[in-house]
Design an enzyme around this catalytic site. Structure first.
Site, PDB file in Angstrom:
ATOM      1  N   ALA A   1       0.970  -1.178   0.018  1.00 44.05           N
ATOM      2  CA  ALA A   1       0.267   0.148   0.135  1.00 44.05           C
ATOM      3  C   ALA A   1       0.880   1.246  -0.044  1.00 44.05           C
ATOM      4  O   ALA A   1       2.334   1.364   0.418  1.00 44.05           O
ATOM      5  CB  ALA A   1      -0.821  -0.014   1.306  1.00 44.05           C
TER       6      ALA A   1
ATOM      7  N   GLY B   1       0.567  -5.124   0.804  1.00 42.74           N
ATOM      8  CA  GLY B   1      -0.582  -5.094   0.342  1.00 42.74           C
ATOM      9  C   GLY B   1      -0.406  -5.831  -1.286  1.00 42.74           C
ATOM     10  O   GLY B   1      -1.287  -6.302  -1.747  1.00 42.74           O
TER      11      GLY B   1
ATOM     12  N   GLU C   1      -0.498  -9.467  -0.623  1.00 38.55           N
ATOM     13  CA  GLU C   1      -1.747  -9.616  -0.289  1.00 38.55           C
ATOM     14  C   GLU C   1      -2.702  -9.667  -1.706  1.00 38.55           C
ATOM     15  O   GLU C   1      -3.464 -10.608  -1.736  1.00 38.55           O
ATOM     16  CB  GLU C   1      -2.282  -8.712   0.520  1.00 38.55           C
TER      17      GLU C   1
ATOM     18  N   GLU D   1       4.557  -5.056   7.550  1.00 34.05           N
ATOM     19  CA  GLU D   1       3.645  -4.144   8.061  1.00 34.05           C
ATOM     20  C   GLU D   1       4.087  -3.833   9.560  1.00 34.05           C
ATOM     21  O   GLU D   1       3.973  -2.613  10.032  1.00 34.05           O
ATOM     22  CB  GLU D   1       2.234  -4.537   8.116  1.00 34.05           C
TER      23      GLU D   1
HETATM   24  N1  DAK Z   1       4.605   3.207  -0.626  1.00 36.57           N
HETATM   25  C1  DAK Z   1       5.008   4.579  -1.139  1.00 36.57           C
HETATM   26  N2  DAK Z   1       6.032   4.681  -1.804  1.00 36.57           N
HETATM   27  C2  DAK Z   1       6.884   3.285  -2.029  1.00 36.57           C
HETATM   28  C3  DAK Z   1       6.600   2.082  -1.572  1.00 36.57           C
HETATM   29  C4  DAK Z   1       5.354   1.888  -1.000  1.00 36.57           C
HETATM   30  N3  DAK Z   1       4.971   0.825  -0.483  1.00 36.57           N
HETATM   31  N4  DAK Z   1       7.697   1.180  -1.797  1.00 36.57           N
HETATM   32  C5  DAK Z   1       8.494   2.076  -2.499  1.00 36.57           C
HETATM   33  N5  DAK Z   1       7.919   3.385  -2.618  1.00 36.57           N
HETATM   34  C6  DAK Z   1       8.689   4.439  -3.303  1.00 36.57           C
HETATM   35  C7  DAK Z   1      10.112   4.876  -2.635  1.00 36.57           C
HETATM   36  O1  DAK Z   1       9.391   5.695  -1.432  1.00 36.57           O
HETATM   37  C8  DAK Z   1      10.829   5.501  -3.758  1.00 36.57           C
HETATM   38  O2  DAK Z   1      10.195   7.039  -3.731  1.00 36.57           O
HETATM   39  P1  DAK Z   1      11.029   8.140  -4.159  1.00 36.57           P
HETATM   40  O3  DAK Z   1      12.166   8.257  -2.848  1.00 36.57           O
HETATM   41  O4  DAK Z   1      12.120   7.765  -5.258  1.00 36.57           O
HETATM   42  O5  DAK Z   1      10.074   9.124  -4.278  1.00 36.57           O
HETATM   43  C9  DAK Z   1      10.693   4.527  -4.810  1.00 36.57           C
HETATM   44  O6  DAK Z   1       9.214   3.896  -4.568  1.00 36.57           O
HETATM   45  C10 DAK Z   1      11.488   3.558  -4.942  1.00 36.57           C
HETATM   46  O7  DAK Z   1      11.812   2.907  -3.936  1.00 36.57           O
HETATM   47  P2  DAK Z   1      13.175   2.854  -3.127  1.00 36.57           P
HETATM   48  O8  DAK Z   1      14.106   3.810  -3.486  1.00 36.57           O
HETATM   49  O9  DAK Z   1      12.882   2.495  -1.750  1.00 36.57           O
HETATM   50  O10 DAK Z   1      13.875   1.370  -3.721  1.00 36.57           O
HETATM   51  P3  DAK Z   1      14.625   0.398  -3.105  1.00 36.57           P
HETATM   52  O11 DAK Z   1      15.324  -0.631  -4.352  1.00 36.57           O
HETATM   53  O12 DAK Z   1      15.848   1.150  -2.133  1.00 36.57           O
HETATM   54  O13 DAK Z   1      14.079  -0.401  -1.975  1.00 36.57           O
HETATM   55  C11 DAK Z   1      12.142  -1.539  -1.284  1.00 36.57           C
HETATM   56  C12 DAK Z   1      12.860  -0.992  -2.416  1.00 36.57           C
HETATM   57  C13 DAK Z   1      11.007  -2.277  -1.750  1.00 36.57           C
HETATM   58  C14 DAK Z   1      12.899  -2.511  -0.333  1.00 36.57           C
HETATM   59  C15 DAK Z   1      11.409  -0.490  -0.448  1.00 36.57           C
HETATM   60  O14 DAK Z   1      11.135   0.564  -1.436  1.00 36.57           O
HETATM   61  C16 DAK Z   1      10.704  -0.698   0.496  1.00 36.57           C
HETATM   62  O15 DAK Z   1      11.021  -1.361   1.589  1.00 36.57           O
HETATM   63  N6  DAK Z   1       9.388  -0.464   0.369  1.00 36.57           N
HETATM   64  C17 DAK Z   1       8.288  -0.250   1.378  1.00 36.57           C
HETATM   65  C18 DAK Z   1       7.913  -1.857   1.466  1.00 36.57           C
HETATM   66  C19 DAK Z   1       6.657  -1.859   2.590  1.00 36.57           C
HETATM   67  O16 DAK Z   1       6.944  -1.708   3.741  1.00 36.57           O
HETATM   68  N7  DAK Z   1       5.579  -2.304   1.797  1.00 36.57           N
HETATM   69  C20 DAK Z   1       4.294  -2.524   2.701  1.00 36.57           C
HETATM   70  C21 DAK Z   1       3.795  -1.426   2.752  1.00 36.57           C
HETATM   71  S1  DAK Z   1       2.316  -1.418   4.102  1.00 36.57           S
HETATM   72  C22 DAK Z   1      -4.361  -1.348   6.173  1.00 36.57           C
HETATM   73  C23 DAK Z   1      -4.682  -1.366   4.710  1.00 36.57           C
HETATM   74  C24 DAK Z   1      -3.378  -1.701   4.073  1.00 36.57           C
HETATM   75  C25 DAK Z   1      -2.272  -2.159   4.477  1.00 36.57           C
HETATM   76  C26 DAK Z   1      -2.139  -2.036   5.932  1.00 36.57           C
HETATM   77  C27 DAK Z   1      -3.358  -1.639   6.602  1.00 36.57           C
HETATM   78  N8  DAK Z   1      -5.396  -0.892   6.711  1.00 36.57           N
HETATM   79  C28 DAK Z   1      -5.756   0.534   6.161  1.00 36.57           C
HETATM   80  C29 DAK Z   1      -5.625  -1.179   8.112  1.00 36.57           C
HETATM   81  C30 DAK Z   1      -1.310  -2.784   3.834  1.00 36.57           C
HETATM   82  C31 DAK Z   1       0.142  -2.166   4.202  1.00 36.57           C
HETATM   83  C32 DAK Z   1       1.278  -2.136   3.335  1.00 36.57           C
HETATM   84  O17 DAK Z   1       1.033  -2.394   2.300  1.00 36.57           O
END
Ligand code: DAK
Length: 261
Positions: free
Chosen positions: A67, A112, A115, A135
């Site tokens: 997400a 997400g 998921e 998360e």
């Molecule tokens: N959201 C927004 N931007 C994201 C992103 C994300 N999930 N993942 C990556 N990006 C963006 C980065 O911020 C970066 O943007 P700029 O800085 O260039 O503007 C760009 O994509 C490239 O990413 P990186 O520079 O970080 O690339 P790396 O190769 O260094 O790293 C990575 C790749 C996948 C390891 C890293 O980007 C990362 O850790 N991303 C976050 C992964 C993550 O934590 N995903 C889970 C998100 S939480 C709910 C509803 C839904 C959910 C939960 C609750 N309710 C409302 C209850 C779901 C939650 C999630 O999915």
């Protein structure tokens, strides 16, 4: 077909391909993607020619990295519930489509994104794909069905390890635990997904959609009720032209042509 801002929908020879297209943000799911994904699924549902769907992410780096954290960060409790409920509705809609949906996963499938892949029927992963539910590192938990679908796919013990540590796992480990169906070279993920979709598209759409219903609904029942559901579905297939064509074609030693009727 309709044009979208955050995804492509292409239909070719009975197969629909949805490509989530925000590669700059690793295809992170914001509200616009979710709404457009819902619209794309509605269009697919209304098209009787489509027999299989492939869902993928643009670029080589990610299927979907979760997400959109920047959008989620400022949400209050009500907005977070709304976002979660929107995502859950769309993922369920995708899961209930009458035809199979194959996730073609290249790169990151996190949060997400993992998921979303789990809401699909089948998952083909590139050998460089990475899966995870990170998360807990953000102070939240999965909100798009992850805790439920992951545990059903891989069992409680392994699901809890993935959910509690937030650690990523590679494609081979994902295969080992049953999270993905197949691992292929990362250059041919979409190609392999298309081959699988073509194999599905050649079979009886009704037989497939009833099999999908039997597995999806039967899994939430005890065995006795699941078997009764199978009996009902099996019996009603004998009303269909597909059953008559499939059995006639076998006896006449020719390939069957199924109409999905
Ligand atoms: N959201 C927004 N931007 C994201 C992103 C994300 N999930 N993942 C990556 N990006 C963006 C980065 O911020 C970066 O943007 P700029 O800085 O260039 O503007 C760009 O994509 C490239 O990413 P990186 O520079 O970080 O690339 P790396 O190769 O260094 O790293 C990575 C790749 C996948 C390891 C890293 O980007 C990362 O850790 N991303 C976050 C992964 C993550 O934590 N995903 C889970 C998100 S939480 C709910 C509803 C839904 C959910 C939960 C609750 N309710 C409302 C209850 C779901 C939650 C999630 O999915």
């Amino acid at each position: 077909m309709k044009e979208f801002n955050t995804l492509y929908l292409i239909v070719d020879e009975n197969i629909a391909v949805i490509t989530i297209n925000r590669p700059k943000y690793l295809n992170a799911l914001n509200s616009e993607v979710l709404i457009e994904l819902s619209e794309a699924v509605d269009l697919i549902d209304k098209d009787p020619t489509i027999r299989a769907v492939i869902l993928t992410g643009a670029g080589e780096k990610a299927f979907v990295a979760g997400a959109d954290i920047s959008e989620m960060k400022s949400k209050d409790v009500l907005e977070a519930r709304e976002f979660s409920s929107l995502g859950n509705k769309i993922f369920s809609k995708l899961e209930k489509l009458r035809m199979p949906v194959i996730a073609a996963v290249n790169g990151f499938a996190l949060g997400g994104g993992c998921e979303l892949a789990m809401a699909c029927d089948l998952r083909i992963a590139g050998n460089k794909a990475k899966f995870g539910q990170p998360e807990v590192g953000l102070g939240i938990m999965p909100g798009f069905g992850g805790s439920q679908r992951l545990a059903r796919l891989v069992g409680n013990g392994i699901a809890k390890e993935i959910l509690y540590t937030g650690a990523m796992i590679g494609a081979e480990r994902a295969y080992e635990i049953g999270l993905v169906n197949r691992v292929v070279d990362s250059t041919v993920v979409l190609e392999e997904a298309k081959k699988m979709a073509q194999a599905i598209a050649a079979k009886s759409p009704i037989g497939i959609s009833f099999s999908k219903k039997a597995v999806n609904e039967g899994t939430n029942m005890d065995l006795e009720h699941g078997l009764s559901l199978e009996v009902e579905l099996f019996g009603s297939l004998f009303y269909t032209k597909d059953q008559k064509e499939g059995m006639s074609a076998f006896l006449e030693k020719r390939p069957a042509t199924f109409q999905g009727k």
